[in-house]
Design an enzyme around this catalytic site. Structure first.
Site, PDB file in Angstrom:
ATOM      1  N   ARG A 169      88.545  22.419  59.020  1.00  0.00           N
ATOM      2  CA  ARG A 169      89.460  23.382  59.659  1.00  0.00           C
ATOM      3  C   ARG A 169      89.518  23.159  61.159  1.00  0.00           C
ATOM      4  O   ARG A 169      90.520  23.414  61.788  1.00  0.00           O
ATOM      5  CB  ARG A 169      89.015  24.813  59.361  1.00  0.00           C
ATOM      6  CG  ARG A 169      89.228  25.141  57.894  1.00  0.00           C
ATOM      7  CD  ARG A 169      89.111  26.587  57.636  1.00  0.00           C
ATOM      8  NE  ARG A 169      90.168  27.331  58.289  1.00  0.00           N
ATOM      9  CZ  ARG A 169      90.228  28.644  58.315  1.00  0.00           C
ATOM     10  NH1 ARG A 169      89.310  29.358  57.725  1.00  0.00           N
ATOM     11  NH2 ARG A 169      91.220  29.250  58.914  1.00  0.00           N
TER      12      ARG A 169
ATOM     13  N   LYS B 244      70.682  20.681  36.414  1.00  0.00           N
ATOM     14  CA  LYS B 244      69.275  20.278  36.578  1.00  0.00           C
ATOM     15  C   LYS B 244      68.790  19.626  35.291  1.00  0.00           C
ATOM     16  O   LYS B 244      69.061  20.116  34.197  1.00  0.00           O
ATOM     17  CB  LYS B 244      68.408  21.510  36.904  1.00  0.00           C
ATOM     18  CG  LYS B 244      68.663  22.072  38.309  1.00  0.00           C
ATOM     19  CD  LYS B 244      67.725  23.232  38.607  1.00  0.00           C
ATOM     20  CE  LYS B 244      68.138  23.966  39.869  1.00  0.00           C
ATOM     21  NZ  LYS B 244      67.553  23.471  41.107  1.00  0.00           N
TER      22      LYS B 244
ATOM     23  N   HIS C 238      72.980  31.854  37.666  1.00  0.00           N
ATOM     24  CA  HIS C 238      71.895  30.965  37.242  1.00  0.00           C
ATOM     25  C   HIS C 238      71.008  31.564  36.141  1.00  0.00           C
ATOM     26  O   HIS C 238      70.763  30.926  35.122  1.00  0.00           O
ATOM     27  CB  HIS C 238      71.003  30.583  38.426  1.00  0.00           C
ATOM     28  CG  HIS C 238      71.755  30.055  39.608  1.00  0.00           C
ATOM     29  ND1 HIS C 238      72.862  29.262  39.488  1.00  0.00           N
ATOM     30  CD2 HIS C 238      71.559  30.209  40.943  1.00  0.00           C
ATOM     31  CE1 HIS C 238      73.313  28.948  40.709  1.00  0.00           C
ATOM     32  NE2 HIS C 238      72.543  29.518  41.596  1.00  0.00           N
TER      33      HIS C 238
ATOM     34  N   GLU D   5      61.597  32.139  44.918  1.00  0.00           N
ATOM     35  CA  GLU D   5      61.872  31.258  46.059  1.00  0.00           C
ATOM     36  C   GLU D   5      61.045  31.697  47.254  1.00  0.00           C
ATOM     37  O   GLU D   5      60.763  32.883  47.411  1.00  0.00           O
ATOM     38  CB  GLU D   5      63.345  31.367  46.453  1.00  0.00           C
ATOM     39  CG  GLU D   5      64.316  30.954  45.380  1.00  0.00           C
ATOM     40  CD  GLU D   5      65.728  30.953  45.936  1.00  0.00           C
ATOM     41  OE1 GLU D   5      66.188  29.885  46.330  1.00  0.00           O
ATOM     42  OE2 GLU D   5      66.344  32.033  46.000  1.00  0.00           O
TER      43      GLU D   5
ATOM     44  N   LYS E 106      80.692  28.588  43.853  1.00  0.00           N
ATOM     45  CA  LYS E 106      80.460  30.023  43.897  1.00  0.00           C
ATOM     46  C   LYS E 106      80.380  30.513  45.341  1.00  0.00           C
ATOM     47  O   LYS E 106      80.158  29.687  46.214  1.00  0.00           O
ATOM     48  CB  LYS E 106      79.203  30.379  43.116  1.00  0.00           C
ATOM     49  CG  LYS E 106      77.917  29.836  43.755  1.00  0.00           C
ATOM     50  CD  LYS E 106      76.710  30.452  43.143  1.00  0.00           C
ATOM     51  CE  LYS E 106      76.158  31.470  44.085  1.00  0.00           C
ATOM     52  NZ  LYS E 106      74.739  31.650  44.131  1.00  0.00           N
TER      53      LYS E 106
END
Ligand code: BG6
Length: 491
Positions: A54, A186, A244, A220, A152
């Protein structure tokens, strides 16, 4: 090195047009994935990558940022000059406002090539998807061989997801749309299909008859990083569970598809999503936990104190959850009354994704002196330390009578396969090029997932459900709350 002959699938000449081409995701994931498939000779044909930006401002840093990012992903012996070769195929195009003139420039570029197919990769916020699709259509850049890849978040609610889809589907048919959920790319996630459907031993006992509960955990250590605005809108429920974790649940719970073809697999996943039991104001209180991280130390040795979520987003208050745990039920024949515990959180003690299938205990206890016999557990480690463990009771050696202990049979990916595990995006991008949609979500799957997620969001709103604060570097709240018996494995 394993020298088993690899079947190299022929990919036809293509153009990839990446909108958001200088964005973080493109630099970290999309170009490195294309690069690795290129140096591995899976992409042998002519190809052109058009990075749509952009602003022109970032152009000067583009190639150096990209080089740095690709170098970080090279974990094997490779001549780094290949990066420069790969760059010969990338061209930057500045499209600031999506005007017809801008698209004429793009069209001019694409028309110079003799590619078999054009892949339009939308790695921008979803509110730009409609406009880009329209302009591509007006400029006559879409034909029956074109494909569109969508990143997403595809909306923040069922209504917004439908809205995005209605705009895109004016220009592309469902068979041309590839909605990315990178978990499906994965290796260990794909192995769920093989584990279940190529091993009679497991599939035979894969139901509430033999399975007591299933735990799906994605923990995480990272916080919200530079995505405060996005994360404030989404929270852990939309960011991780809606896509997920639900996709993992589908692969564990679905019926065997009759064929390994996209719509056969997606039909089965859809049935699971449609069988999820909705939450109401009563069940939401017993069946969910949400939390938000405070500051803290990520591990005992670390001196570094990390900041709280509120500091990370620079606000005094927020109801957004950075941790969520859900006790879900699938109301169908196979899974009657088997709880599926879904848990995910940021700033947890360890980065850890795994699925645990807890089997029921034996019918009759021959060894009562040690109390109840624990059920077997099948532990599927998705990342890191990818592998599978089957926990089984084993007699302790020695003459002291029948004493047993749970011991694991272990399969470690690193020990068993010497090849590098490709990154999820590598597999997904190759599948797009081959026109293989199995690992991409269909719109009806997405809508069924949204409908269930909204029952949780509504339940939280109506009951004014509060976050439980947890320290960064802990395992988050809720381990005891949902069900004591099934406290999470790693605690
Ligand atoms: C993304 C989420 O989809 O997945 C991130 O938006 C999350 O918040 C990431 O960190 C986790 O992916 P992975 O592959 O690192 O487990």
């Amino acid at each position: 090195m394993n020298h088993t002959a690899k079947k190299i699938l022929k990919i036809k000449p293509f153009n990839t047009v990446i909108f958001g081409g200088d964005g973080d995701l493109a630099i970290r994931k999309i170009y490195p994935a294309l690069f690795h498939r290129y140096v591995d000779n899976q992409i042998k044909c002519d190809f052109n990558i058009y990075a749509i930006t952009r602003s022109k401002k970032k152009h000067s840093n583009f190639y150096s940022d990209l080089k740095y990012s690709i170098e970080k992903t090279i974990d094997y012996d490779l001549d780094k000059t290949k990066i420069e070769d790969f760059f010969q195929n990338i061209k930057l195009i500045n499209i600031p406002k999506h005007t017809e003139i801008d698209y004429e420039i793009l069209k001019g570029e694409l028309n110079k090539t003799t590619s078999f197919q054009n892949i339009f990769y939308f790695s921008t916020p979803a509110d730009a998807f409609g406009e880009i699709s329209d302009m591509l259509k007006k400029s006559q850049l879409i034909n029956s061989r074109s494909k569109v890849v969508l990143e997403k978040p595809l909306g923040f609610s069922l209504a917004s997801s439908k809205d995005i889809n209605s705009k895109i589907s004016k220009c592309f048919s469902e068979s041309q749309i590839y909605r990315i959920d990178h978990y499906l790319g994965k290796e260990t996630v794909q192995n769920l299909m093989v584990l279940r459907f190529a091993n009679h031993l497991f599939e035979h006992s894969w139901s509430s008859e033999d399975i007591d509960s299933v735990q799906i955990t994605v923990a995480e250590t990272i916080g919200v990083e530079k995505r405060a605005n996005y994360y404030e809108q989404s929270g852990a429920l939309l960011d991780m569970v809606q896509n997920h974790l639900l996709q993992l649940l589908c692969l564990i719970a679905m019926e065997p598809p009759a064929k390994l073809e996209a719509n056969f697999v997606r039909n089965e996943k859809l049935k699971v999503l449609k069988s999820l039991r909705f939450f109401n104001e009563e069940s939401i209180l017993k069946g969910t936990v949400k939390g938000q991280y405070l500051g803290g130390k990520l591990d005992d040795e670390s001196e570094n104190q990390v900041s709280s979520y509120l500091q990370d987003i620079n606000k005094f208050e927020s109801e957004t959850e950075t941790f969520v745990a859900i006790k879900a039920y699938i109301d169908n024949w196979r899974w009657k009354n088997t709880p599926f515990y879904l848990r995910t959180g940021k700033r947890m003690k360890k980065r850890y994704s795994e699925i645990i299938i807890n089997f029921k205990s034996v019918r009759h206890n021959l060894f009562p002196s040690q109390g109840d016999i624990p059920g077997n557990a099948l532990i599927i480690r998705l990342q890191p330390e990818e592998g599978i463990e089957l926990v089984q009771m084993t007699k302790l050696p020695g003459p002291g009578g029948y004493r047993y202990k749970p011991i694991s049979l272990k399969l470690d990916y690193l020990d068993s396969f010497y090849e590098r595990l490709p990154e999820a995006y590598e597999r997904l991008i190759i599948d797009v090029l081959r026109g293989e949609q199995t690992l991409f979500m269909r719109q009806d799957e997405l809508e069924a997932a949204w409908a269930w997620i909204e029952s949780i969001k509504n339940g939280w709103e109506k009951t004014k459900f509060k976050n439980i604060l947890y320290e960064a570097g802990s395992w988050g709240p809720g381990n005891e709350i949902l069900d004591k018996k099934h406290a999470w494995s790693k605690l």
